[in-house]
Design a protein around this motif. Sequence first.
Motif, PDB file in Angstrom:
ATOM      1  N   GLU A  18     -18.243 -23.690  21.923  1.00 59.03           N
ATOM      2  CA  GLU A  18     -18.127 -22.761  23.048  1.00 59.03           C
ATOM      3  C   GLU A  18     -18.193 -23.513  24.374  1.00 59.03           C
ATOM      4  O   GLU A  18     -17.941 -22.950  25.428  1.00 59.03           O
ATOM      5  N   GLY A  19     -18.520 -24.810  24.287  1.00 56.93           N
ATOM      6  CA  GLY A  19     -18.620 -25.634  25.488  1.00 56.93           C
ATOM      7  C   GLY A  19     -19.908 -25.365  26.235  1.00 56.93           C
ATOM      8  O   GLY A  19     -20.527 -24.308  26.072  1.00 56.93           O
ATOM      9  N   PRO A  20     -20.337 -26.346  27.051  1.00 55.72           N
ATOM     10  CA  PRO A  20     -21.588 -26.188  27.799  1.00 55.72           C
ATOM     11  C   PRO A  20     -21.418 -25.232  28.973  1.00 55.72           C
ATOM     12  O   PRO A  20     -20.296 -24.954  29.383  1.00 55.72           O
ATOM     13  N   PRO A  21     -22.536 -24.742  29.529  1.00 58.19           N
ATOM     14  CA  PRO A  21     -22.454 -23.973  30.780  1.00 58.19           C
ATOM     15  C   PRO A  21     -21.760 -24.823  31.847  1.00 58.19           C
ATOM     16  O   PRO A  21     -21.780 -26.055  31.769  1.00 58.19           O
ATOM     17  N   GLU A  22     -21.158 -24.156  32.829  1.00 56.56           N
ATOM     18  CA  GLU A  22     -20.335 -24.840  33.831  1.00 56.56           C
ATOM     19  C   GLU A  22     -21.050 -25.951  34.592  1.00 56.56           C
ATOM     20  O   GLU A  22     -20.490 -27.008  34.842  1.00 56.56           O
ATOM     21  N   SER A  23     -22.304 -25.687  34.977  1.00 59.66           N
ATOM     22  CA  SER A  23     -23.058 -26.688  35.730  1.00 59.66           C
ATOM     23  C   SER A  23     -24.538 -26.456  35.481  1.00 59.66           C
ATOM     24  O   SER A  23     -24.921 -25.424  34.931  1.00 59.66           O
ATOM     25  N   LEU A  24     -25.336 -27.430  35.909  1.00 60.80           N
ATOM     26  CA  LEU A  24     -26.794 -27.279  35.758  1.00 60.80           C
ATOM     27  C   LEU A  24     -27.270 -26.035  36.503  1.00 60.80           C
ATOM     28  O   LEU A  24     -28.173 -25.340  36.056  1.00 60.80           O
ATOM     29  N   ASP A  25     -26.618 -25.758  37.639  1.00 58.55           N
ATOM     30  CA  ASP A  25     -27.005 -24.592  38.449  1.00 58.55           C
ATOM     31  C   ASP A  25     -26.699 -23.269  37.752  1.00 58.55           C
ATOM     32  O   ASP A  25     -27.216 -22.224  38.138  1.00 58.55           O
ATOM     33  N   ALA A  26     -25.825 -23.320  36.748  1.00 58.21           N
ATOM     34  CA  ALA A  26     -25.480 -22.081  36.035  1.00 58.21           C
ATOM     35  C   ALA A  26     -26.683 -21.535  35.263  1.00 58.21           C
ATOM     36  O   ALA A  26     -26.702 -20.375  34.870  1.00 58.21           O
ATOM     37  N   ILE A  27     -27.679 -22.401  35.032  1.00 61.63           N
ATOM     38  CA  ILE A  27     -28.902 -21.941  34.365  1.00 61.63           C
ATOM     39  C   ILE A  27     -30.052 -22.052  35.355  1.00 61.63           C
ATOM     40  O   ILE A  27     -30.431 -23.146  35.747  1.00 61.63           O
ATOM     41  N   ASP A  28     -30.596 -20.915  35.752  1.00 65.20           N
ATOM     42  CA  ASP A  28     -31.712 -20.907  36.700  1.00 65.20           C
ATOM     43  C   ASP A  28     -33.010 -21.093  35.917  1.00 65.20           C
ATOM     44  O   ASP A  28     -33.499 -20.166  35.268  1.00 65.20           O
ATOM     45  N   MET A  29     -33.540 -22.338  35.957  1.00 64.81           N
ATOM     46  CA  MET A  29     -34.711 -22.643  35.139  1.00 64.81           C
ATOM     47  C   MET A  29     -35.983 -21.952  35.628  1.00 64.81           C
ATOM     48  O   MET A  29     -36.978 -21.940  34.914  1.00 64.81           O
ATOM     49  N   SER A  30     -35.943 -21.378  36.835  1.00 64.85           N
ATOM     50  CA  SER A  30     -37.141 -20.674  37.301  1.00 64.85           C
ATOM     51  C   SER A  30     -37.265 -19.305  36.609  1.00 64.85           C
ATOM     52  O   SER A  30     -38.352 -18.739  36.543  1.00 64.85           O
ATOM     53  N   THR A  31     -36.152 -18.808  36.085  1.00 63.63           N
ATOM     54  CA  THR A  31     -36.213 -17.523  35.380  1.00 63.63           C
ATOM     55  C   THR A  31     -35.874 -17.656  33.884  1.00 63.63           C
ATOM     56  O   THR A  31     -36.043 -16.725  33.118  1.00 63.63           O
ATOM     57  N   TRP A  32     -35.417 -18.834  33.492  1.00 65.31           N
ATOM     58  CA  TRP A  32     -35.023 -19.069  32.097  1.00 65.31           C
ATOM     59  C   TRP A  32     -36.227 -18.914  31.159  1.00 65.31           C
ATOM     60  O   TRP A  32     -37.328 -19.362  31.485  1.00 65.31           O
ATOM     61  N   THR A  33     -36.006 -18.296  30.017  1.00 62.46           N
ATOM     62  CA  THR A  33     -37.027 -18.303  28.960  1.00 62.46           C
ATOM     63  C   THR A  33     -36.337 -18.470  27.612  1.00 62.46           C
ATOM     64  O   THR A  33     -35.167 -18.107  27.453  1.00 62.46           O
ATOM     65  N   LEU A  34     -37.084 -19.031  26.658  1.00 67.20           N
ATOM     66  CA  LEU A  34     -36.637 -19.025  25.268  1.00 67.20           C
ATOM     67  C   LEU A  34     -37.155 -17.715  24.677  1.00 67.20           C
ATOM     68  O   LEU A  34     -38.328 -17.373  24.857  1.00 67.20           O
ATOM     69  N   LYS A  35     -36.275 -16.979  24.010  1.00 68.55           N
ATOM     70  CA  LYS A  35     -36.655 -15.666  23.475  1.00 68.55           C
ATOM     71  C   LYS A  35     -36.798 -15.730  21.968  1.00 68.55           C
ATOM     72  O   LYS A  35     -35.904 -16.207  21.277  1.00 68.55           O
ATOM     73  N   LEU A  36     -37.930 -15.278  21.480  1.00 66.88           N
ATOM     74  CA  LEU A  36     -38.179 -15.278  20.040  1.00 66.88           C
ATOM     75  C   LEU A  36     -38.404 -13.852  19.549  1.00 66.88           C
ATOM     76  O   LEU A  36     -39.304 -13.167  20.036  1.00 66.88           O
ATOM     77  N   PHE A  37     -37.549 -13.426  18.634  1.00 63.97           N
ATOM     78  CA  PHE A  37     -37.616 -12.060  18.105  1.00 63.97           C
ATOM     79  C   PHE A  37     -38.263 -12.056  16.724  1.00 63.97           C
ATOM     80  O   PHE A  37     -37.797 -12.761  15.821  1.00 63.97           O
ATOM     81  N   LEU A  38     -39.321 -11.274  16.565  1.00 64.18           N
ATOM     82  CA  LEU A  38     -39.929 -11.097  15.247  1.00 64.18           C
ATOM     83  C   LEU A  38     -39.050 -10.144  14.439  1.00 64.18           C
ATOM     84  O   LEU A  38     -38.246  -9.407  15.023  1.00 64.18           O
ATOM     85  N   PRO A  39     -39.180 -10.130  13.103  1.00 64.60           N
ATOM     86  CA  PRO A  39     -38.325  -9.246  12.296  1.00 64.60           C
ATOM     87  C   PRO A  39     -38.417  -7.796  12.770  1.00 64.60           C
ATOM     88  O   PRO A  39     -39.520  -7.295  13.006  1.00 64.60           O
ATOM     89  N   TYR A  40     -37.277  -7.182  12.908  1.00 59.51           N
ATOM     90  CA  TYR A  40     -37.140  -5.756  13.283  1.00 59.51           C
ATOM     91  C   TYR A  40     -37.676  -5.422  14.671  1.00 59.51           C
ATOM     92  O   TYR A  40     -37.844  -4.259  15.005  1.00 59.51           O
ATOM     93  N   GLU A  41     -37.955  -6.415  15.490  1.00 60.09           N
ATOM     94  CA  GLU A  41     -38.417  -6.147  16.866  1.00 60.09           C
ATOM     95  C   GLU A  41     -37.232  -6.284  17.806  1.00 60.09           C
ATOM     96  O   GLU A  41     -36.448  -7.228  17.699  1.00 60.09           O
ATOM     97  N   SER A  42     -37.099  -5.350  18.748  1.00 60.04           N
ATOM     98  CA  SER A  42     -35.956  -5.436  19.653  1.00 60.04           C
ATOM     99  C   SER A  42     -36.316  -6.143  20.964  1.00 60.04           C
ATOM    100  O   SER A  42     -35.436  -6.605  21.677  1.00 60.04           O
ATOM    101  N   SER A  43     -37.609  -6.223  21.272  1.00 58.84           N
ATOM    102  CA  SER A  43     -37.941  -6.993  22.483  1.00 58.84           C
ATOM    103  C   SER A  43     -38.636  -8.294  22.078  1.00 58.84           C
ATOM    104  O   SER A  43     -39.513  -8.318  21.214  1.00 58.84           O
TER     105      SER A  43
END
Length: 212
Positions: A18-43
């Motif tokens: 899918e190729g990388p994001p366009e630039s480093l600025d395309a990802i705002d690391m001040s708001t970025w989070t890694l999201k982990l979903f438990l089974p059957y959880e939507s948030s």
Amino acid sequence: MQTPHIEKKPSSLRYYQEGPPESLDAIDMSTWTLKLFLPYESSPIQITFEKLKNIATITENRRVVCVCNWSIRRNWTGILLEDLFDYLGINPSRYRCYNLKQLSLGTAKGVYDSTIELSNAFENRAMIIWDIDGAALSLEEGYPIRLVDFSLYRYKGVKCLSELHITDEFEQGYWEGKAGYCKTGKIKPKRYRIVDLQEHRFIDGTGEVTEF
Ligand SMILES: Nc1nc2c(c(=O)[nH]1)N[C@H]1C(S)=C(S)[C@@H](COP(=O)(O)O)O[C@H]1N2
Ligand SMILES: [Mo]
């Protein structure tokens, strides 16, 4: 912390569907989070980059193998997937029978995904990585983080990782569907081109390559 003959490594863009994001600025690391979903959880449970980096950083010199017949040993800095689970208060043994679906952040060309078995990932010390050879991941290498299960082919580890889903399903991933690769991603026994050694070697296909 340099990998020998790194200039001979196949380009990271070649294997970035899918190729990388366009630039480093395309990802705002001040708001970025890694999201982990438990089974059957939507948030999801969310973790910031700063928190991730402060869990229990390790650097390991380990070999990865690509289904396209090449392999490279590099210095990977990050955390064990198991340590992330512990940190988030998720008992790893409780989810041993589950799988982990990884999703990339995605671009206009789509989202890359792949699913691995959690028990295998824990046993084989799978890592979430942010540095290679002592430098932050470049956009091509999967900035800001990527997952690697060293016992499996490289297509089973997602670059620019954004979401993790603990699931009882084992879905076919992006590359697996497109190229017909086996969805378990087990390394097959055969000869590979070893980039860092600049020679061909037989890999026996029993898991992570630790002999050389
Ligand atoms: N998001 C995403 N991750 C991905 C891929 C991809 O296409 N998209 N390709 C995989 C494959 S097939 C390989 S060989 C490695 C390449 O990693 P490298 O850039 O370190 O060589 O990334 C893996 N992770
Ligand atoms: Mo690959």
